[in-house]
Design an enzyme around this catalytic site. Structure first.
Site, PDB file in Angstrom:
ATOM      1  N   ASP A  63      -4.023  -6.478   4.940  1.00 42.40           N
ATOM      2  CA  ASP A  63      -5.008  -7.354   5.581  1.00 42.40           C
ATOM      3  C   ASP A  63      -4.891  -8.792   5.072  1.00 42.40           C
ATOM      4  O   ASP A  63      -5.213  -9.737   5.783  1.00 42.40           O
ATOM      5  CB  ASP A  63      -6.433  -6.829   5.305  1.00 42.40           C
ATOM      6  CG  ASP A  63      -6.694  -5.547   6.092  1.00 42.40           C
ATOM      7  OD1 ASP A  63      -6.142  -5.434   7.205  1.00 42.40           O
ATOM      8  OD2 ASP A  63      -7.421  -4.674   5.591  1.00 42.40           O
ATOM      9  N   PHE A  89      -3.988   3.145  15.246  1.00 40.96           N
ATOM     10  CA  PHE A  89      -4.285   4.213  14.293  1.00 40.96           C
ATOM     11  C   PHE A  89      -5.399   3.749  13.370  1.00 40.96           C
ATOM     12  O   PHE A  89      -5.548   2.546  13.133  1.00 40.96           O
ATOM     13  CB  PHE A  89      -3.036   4.566  13.457  1.00 40.96           C
ATOM     14  CG  PHE A  89      -2.196   5.616  14.115  1.00 40.96           C
ATOM     15  CD1 PHE A  89      -1.484   5.330  15.266  1.00 40.96           C
ATOM     16  CD2 PHE A  89      -2.140   6.899  13.592  1.00 40.96           C
ATOM     17  CE1 PHE A  89      -0.723   6.305  15.892  1.00 40.96           C
ATOM     18  CE2 PHE A  89      -1.375   7.884  14.204  1.00 40.96           C
ATOM     19  CZ  PHE A  89      -0.675   7.587  15.354  1.00 40.96           C
ATOM     20  N   ASN A 113       0.843  -1.191   0.000  1.00 41.28           N
ATOM     21  CA  ASN A 113       0.000   0.000   0.000  1.00 41.28           C
ATOM     22  C   ASN A 113       0.885   1.251   0.000  1.00 41.28           C
ATOM     23  O   ASN A 113       2.109   1.154   0.016  1.00 41.28           O
ATOM     24  CB  ASN A 113      -0.956  -0.010   1.201  1.00 41.28           C
ATOM     25  CG  ASN A 113      -0.192  -0.096   2.506  1.00 41.28           C
ATOM     26  OD1 ASN A 113       0.554   0.798   2.855  1.00 41.28           O
ATOM     27  ND2 ASN A 113      -0.357  -1.210   3.220  1.00 41.28           N
ATOM     28  N   PRO A 129      -2.701 -11.923  10.361  1.00 38.79           N
ATOM     29  CA  PRO A 129      -3.115 -11.696  11.747  1.00 38.79           C
ATOM     30  C   PRO A 129      -3.287 -10.209  12.001  1.00 38.79           C
ATOM     31  O   PRO A 129      -2.603  -9.395  11.376  1.00 38.79           O
ATOM     32  CB  PRO A 129      -1.931 -12.238  12.563  1.00 38.79           C
ATOM     33  CG  PRO A 129      -0.780 -12.267  11.631  1.00 38.79           C
ATOM     34  CD  PRO A 129      -1.334 -12.445  10.248  1.00 38.79           C
ATOM     35  N   ASP A 130      -4.208  -9.845  12.876  1.00 37.42           N
ATOM     36  CA  ASP A 130      -4.331  -8.455  13.296  1.00 37.42           C
ATOM     37  C   ASP A 130      -3.325  -8.264  14.428  1.00 37.42           C
ATOM     38  O   ASP A 130      -3.523  -8.733  15.550  1.00 37.42           O
ATOM     39  CB  ASP A 130      -5.761  -8.146  13.757  1.00 37.42           C
ATOM     40  CG  ASP A 130      -5.963  -6.646  13.920  1.00 37.42           C
ATOM     41  OD1 ASP A 130      -5.094  -6.004  14.542  1.00 37.42           O
ATOM     42  OD2 ASP A 130      -6.963  -6.121  13.407  1.00 37.42           O
ATOM     43  N   ILE A 131      -2.222  -7.613  14.098  1.00 38.50           N
ATOM     44  CA  ILE A 131      -1.079  -7.535  15.022  1.00 38.50           C
ATOM     45  C   ILE A 131      -1.454  -6.805  16.309  1.00 38.50           C
ATOM     46  O   ILE A 131      -1.222  -7.296  17.418  1.00 38.50           O
ATOM     47  CB  ILE A 131       0.111  -6.833  14.331  1.00 38.50           C
ATOM     48  CG1 ILE A 131       0.524  -7.642  13.110  1.00 38.50           C
ATOM     49  CG2 ILE A 131       1.273  -6.641  15.297  1.00 38.50           C
ATOM     50  CD1 ILE A 131       1.533  -6.960  12.201  1.00 38.50           C
ATOM     51  N   LYS A 174     -13.252   0.360  16.181  1.00 35.57           N
ATOM     52  CA  LYS A 174     -11.916  -0.283  16.238  1.00 35.57           C
ATOM     53  C   LYS A 174     -11.360  -0.301  17.649  1.00 35.57           C
ATOM     54  O   LYS A 174     -10.715  -1.269  18.060  1.00 35.57           O
ATOM     55  CB  LYS A 174     -10.940   0.446  15.302  1.00 35.57           C
ATOM     56  CG  LYS A 174     -11.059  -0.092  13.898  1.00 35.57           C
ATOM     57  CD  LYS A 174     -10.206   0.621  12.905  1.00 35.57           C
ATOM     58  CE  LYS A 174     -10.816   0.343  11.531  1.00 35.57           C
ATOM     59  NZ  LYS A 174     -10.241   1.115  10.477  1.00 35.57           N
ATOM     60  N   LYS A 218       8.576 -16.762 -10.988  1.00 39.11           N
ATOM     61  CA  LYS A 218       7.762 -15.666 -11.513  1.00 39.11           C
ATOM     62  C   LYS A 218       6.511 -16.205 -12.223  1.00 39.11           C
ATOM     63  O   LYS A 218       6.622 -17.109 -13.056  1.00 39.11           O
ATOM     64  CB  LYS A 218       8.613 -14.850 -12.492  1.00 39.11           C
ATOM     65  CG  LYS A 218       7.933 -13.604 -12.965  1.00 39.11           C
ATOM     66  CD  LYS A 218       8.843 -12.788 -13.863  1.00 39.11           C
ATOM     67  CE  LYS A 218       8.034 -11.685 -14.500  1.00 39.11           C
ATOM     68  NZ  LYS A 218       8.722 -11.046 -15.586  1.00 39.11           N
ATOM     69  N   LYS A 239     -10.745  -4.106  18.697  1.00 34.86           N
ATOM     70  CA  LYS A 239      -9.348  -4.543  18.802  1.00 34.86           C
ATOM     71  C   LYS A 239      -8.852  -4.503  20.248  1.00 34.86           C
ATOM     72  O   LYS A 239      -7.699  -4.834  20.513  1.00 34.86           O
ATOM     73  CB  LYS A 239      -8.446  -3.670  17.918  1.00 34.86           C
ATOM     74  CG  LYS A 239      -8.793  -3.794  16.426  1.00 34.86           C
ATOM     75  CD  LYS A 239      -7.831  -3.000  15.564  1.00 34.86           C
ATOM     76  CE  LYS A 239      -8.247  -3.043  14.101  1.00 34.86           C
ATOM     77  NZ  LYS A 239      -7.198  -3.539  13.215  1.00 34.86           N
TER      78      LYS A 239
HETATM   79  O1  C5P Z   1      -8.457  -2.375  10.777  1.00 40.78           O
HETATM   80  P1  C5P Z   1      -7.497  -1.302  10.384  1.00 40.78           P
HETATM   81  O2  C5P Z   1      -6.424  -1.781   9.455  1.00 40.78           O
HETATM   82  O3  C5P Z   1      -8.102  -0.027   9.930  1.00 40.78           O
HETATM   83  O4  C5P Z   1      -6.815  -0.946  11.784  1.00 40.78           O
HETATM   84  C1  C5P Z   1      -5.759  -0.064  11.868  1.00 40.78           C
HETATM   85  C2  C5P Z   1      -4.970  -0.325  13.117  1.00 40.78           C
HETATM   86  O5  C5P Z   1      -4.745  -1.723  13.289  1.00 40.78           O
HETATM   87  C3  C5P Z   1      -3.593   0.282  13.036  1.00 40.78           C
HETATM   88  O6  C5P Z   1      -3.180   0.559  14.356  1.00 40.78           O
HETATM   89  C4  C5P Z   1      -2.772  -0.866  12.418  1.00 40.78           C
HETATM   90  O7  C5P Z   1      -1.397  -0.718  12.670  1.00 40.78           O
HETATM   91  C5  C5P Z   1      -3.375  -2.058  13.099  1.00 40.78           C
HETATM   92  N1  C5P Z   1      -3.357  -3.314  12.320  1.00 40.78           N
HETATM   93  C6  C5P Z   1      -2.555  -4.340  12.728  1.00 40.78           C
HETATM   94  N2  C5P Z   1      -2.576  -5.535  12.043  1.00 40.78           N
HETATM   95  C7  C5P Z   1      -3.373  -5.699  10.980  1.00 40.78           C
HETATM   96  C8  C5P Z   1      -4.205  -4.657  10.543  1.00 40.78           C
HETATM   97  C9  C5P Z   1      -4.169  -3.461  11.236  1.00 40.78           C
HETATM   98  O8  C5P Z   1      -1.802  -4.199  13.702  1.00 40.78           O
HETATM   99  N3  C5P Z   1      -3.374  -6.855  10.330  1.00 40.78           N
END
Ligand code: C5P
Length: 443
Positions: A300, A350, A231, A328-330, A364, A310, A368
């Site tokens: 994501d 953020f 991105n 994973p959502d870190i 969020k 390739k 989260k």
């Molecule tokens: O869900 P979204 O991507 O909008 O959430 C943003 C927040 O979640 C930011 O703090 C981003 O660093 C964190 N994030 C994360 N791991 C992911 C997706 C988002 O830590 N896979």
């Protein structure tokens, strides 16, 4: 003007400027609160302000004549406008309308209030108040940024239901909150320049002894040896946060995706590429951190399997199907793994949004399990992704009271930080998080 504790000494001479917003009726309460706090108060009203509240009301509350005109021989004979400009320790404008902000940003002096602002070397503070679309308008955002650069401290605006029926940012802060911000050193209310990151005096190294871990930049998810999914994140905000935290004395670890920024001085950088690598580093470092800030734009999804060679175009095939799997959502994982009982570390996320900023941010924060969220509207031209400036709506969970009582209401507070250089915004965010962290540790 300030005592070592951060509390301003009473007797501060406040010139209260009132411009033409419906919130002007609250300025009467503000004038009264200022007097009760021991300030000397003199009021200046614009022509339009007098359509909302009368000078007589303010005169009765302050015990001083109210000034409304630059070209008033009688009033000028009493205290000339330059004398009045010199008299003030602080010029506080509440409410500050979009029009007044524009005139001040342009350096105009076409009425008494703007002339005083130009002529005075006093501390300058304003509480903007206007319709949410007017506040969001790029022209107003530009003016707010310019005013912050010129040294104005902007308090708010708050977000919520407006007199016109709209919902969004633009409400004037309540008089009590304005007074609080004025009489106390309140780093969280200050989008305006308090101290630039590179200028923080030793006495304000309030993060000394704390460890801060920050994720920054994009992640890069390989599709094959030459291609990837990613991105536009520049990493500027995360790097500015790392620099601000280091300036305040913290030990800082920056987990960075691929960006073209130099590592800030005094910061330890761990370079990663993928979300899985970032996750691994975050899991390792978060438990030993006091503050964890997720500023990275984590992809994501990733390819279920990156091709070993390739990927080739297939003749006769119009499309190519890639199977993606969720990363994973870190930050959610870090929040979920906090040390039970201690709430350690304090977790800040953020959110970059293009609409319904507050609603998505609240969602969020809850979903989260964050302690604080910094949301910005990336649809505003010149702000957010890749830009040098940013504005943000900050929401945080209030700490429990000393007696263990739960906070009132929904337990969430919020504050709007006006557009400003990312370095300054980063400093405001770090200081805000530190205040919340301390409130949690020492209720
Ligand atoms: O869900 P979204 O991507 O909008 O959430 C943003 C927040 O979640 C930011 O703090 C981003 O660093 C964190 N994030 C994360 N791991 C992911 C997706 C988002 O830590 N896979």
């Amino acid at each position: 003007m300030s005592s070592p504790s951060g509390l301003r000494t009473p007797g501060t001479r406040v010139l209260l400027g009132i411009s033409a917003g419906i919130a002007a009726y609250k300025s009467a309460v503000l004038a009264r609160l200022l007097k009760q706090a021991g300030c000397e108060v003199r009021v200046v009203m614009t022509d339009g302000a007098q359509a909302f509240i009368t000078p007589l009301t303010l005169q009765a509350l302050t015990g001083e004549p109210v000034r409304t005109s630059l070209l008033d021989p009688e009033a000028e004979a009493g205290m000339g406008h330059i004398e009045l400009a010199r008299w003030a320790d602080t010029i506080l404008i509440a409410p500050a309308t979009a029009d007044l902000m524009a005139r001040l940003a342009a350096g105009m002096a076409d009425d008494l209030l703007t002339t005083l602002c130009l002529a005075s070397e006093a501390e300058k503070v304003m509480a903007p108040a206007m319709n949410q679309a007017m506040w969001r308008h790029p022209a107003t955002q530009r003016n707010a940024a310019r005013l912050a650069e010129d040294g104005w401290r902007l308090l708010g605006p708050a977000s919520g239901e407006q007199a016109c029926g709209d919902v969004g940012p633009g409400r004037m802060l309540e008089p009590e909150a304005i007074l609080d911000a004025l009489l106390h050193k309140a780093p969280e209310d200050t989008p305006a320049p308090v101290t630039a990151p590179d200028e923080a005096p030793a006495a304000s190294r309030e993060a000394t002894g704390l460890t801060v871990t920050i994720t920054a930049g994009p992640t890069r998810e390989p599709l094959d040896p030459v291609r990837y999914l990613s991105n536009h994140s520049s990493g500027k905000m995360g790097y500015a946060l790392a620099e601000a935290a280091a300036t305040l004395g913290a030990t800082v670890r920056l987990i960075s995706g691929p960006v073209s920024l130099p590592c800030p001085e005094g910061v330890e950088r761990l370079e990663v590429e993928t979300a899985l690598e970032m996750h691994e580093a975050a899991r390792r470092l978060a438990p030993a951190s006091d503050l964890f800030i997720g500023c990275a734009a984590v992809a994501d999804y990733r390819a279920e399997r990156a091709a070993e060679h390739k990927i080739k175009k297939v003749e006769g095939e119009e499309g190519l199907t890639l199977r993606l799997v969720k990363n994973p959502d870190i930050i959610a994982a870090v929040a979920a793994e906090r040390t039970a009982g201690t709430g350690h570390p304090f977790v800040v996320g953020f959110a970059a949004e293009t609409r319904d900023l507050e609603a998505y941010a609240r969602d969020k924060l809850a979903r989260k399990g964050l302690d604080m969220i910094v949301a910005n509207d990336v649809s505003c031209p010149g702000l957010g992704f890749g830009a040098d400036d940013n504005a943000a709506l900050v929401l945080w969970r209030k700490a429990v009271g000393q007696d263990g009582a739960s906070p009132e209401g929904d337990g969430i507070d919020q504050e709007m930080l006006a557009p400003q250089a990312k370095s300054r915004l980063a400093m405001a965010v770090i200081r805000h998080a530190l205040v919340c962290l301390q409130a949690r540790r020492h209720p």
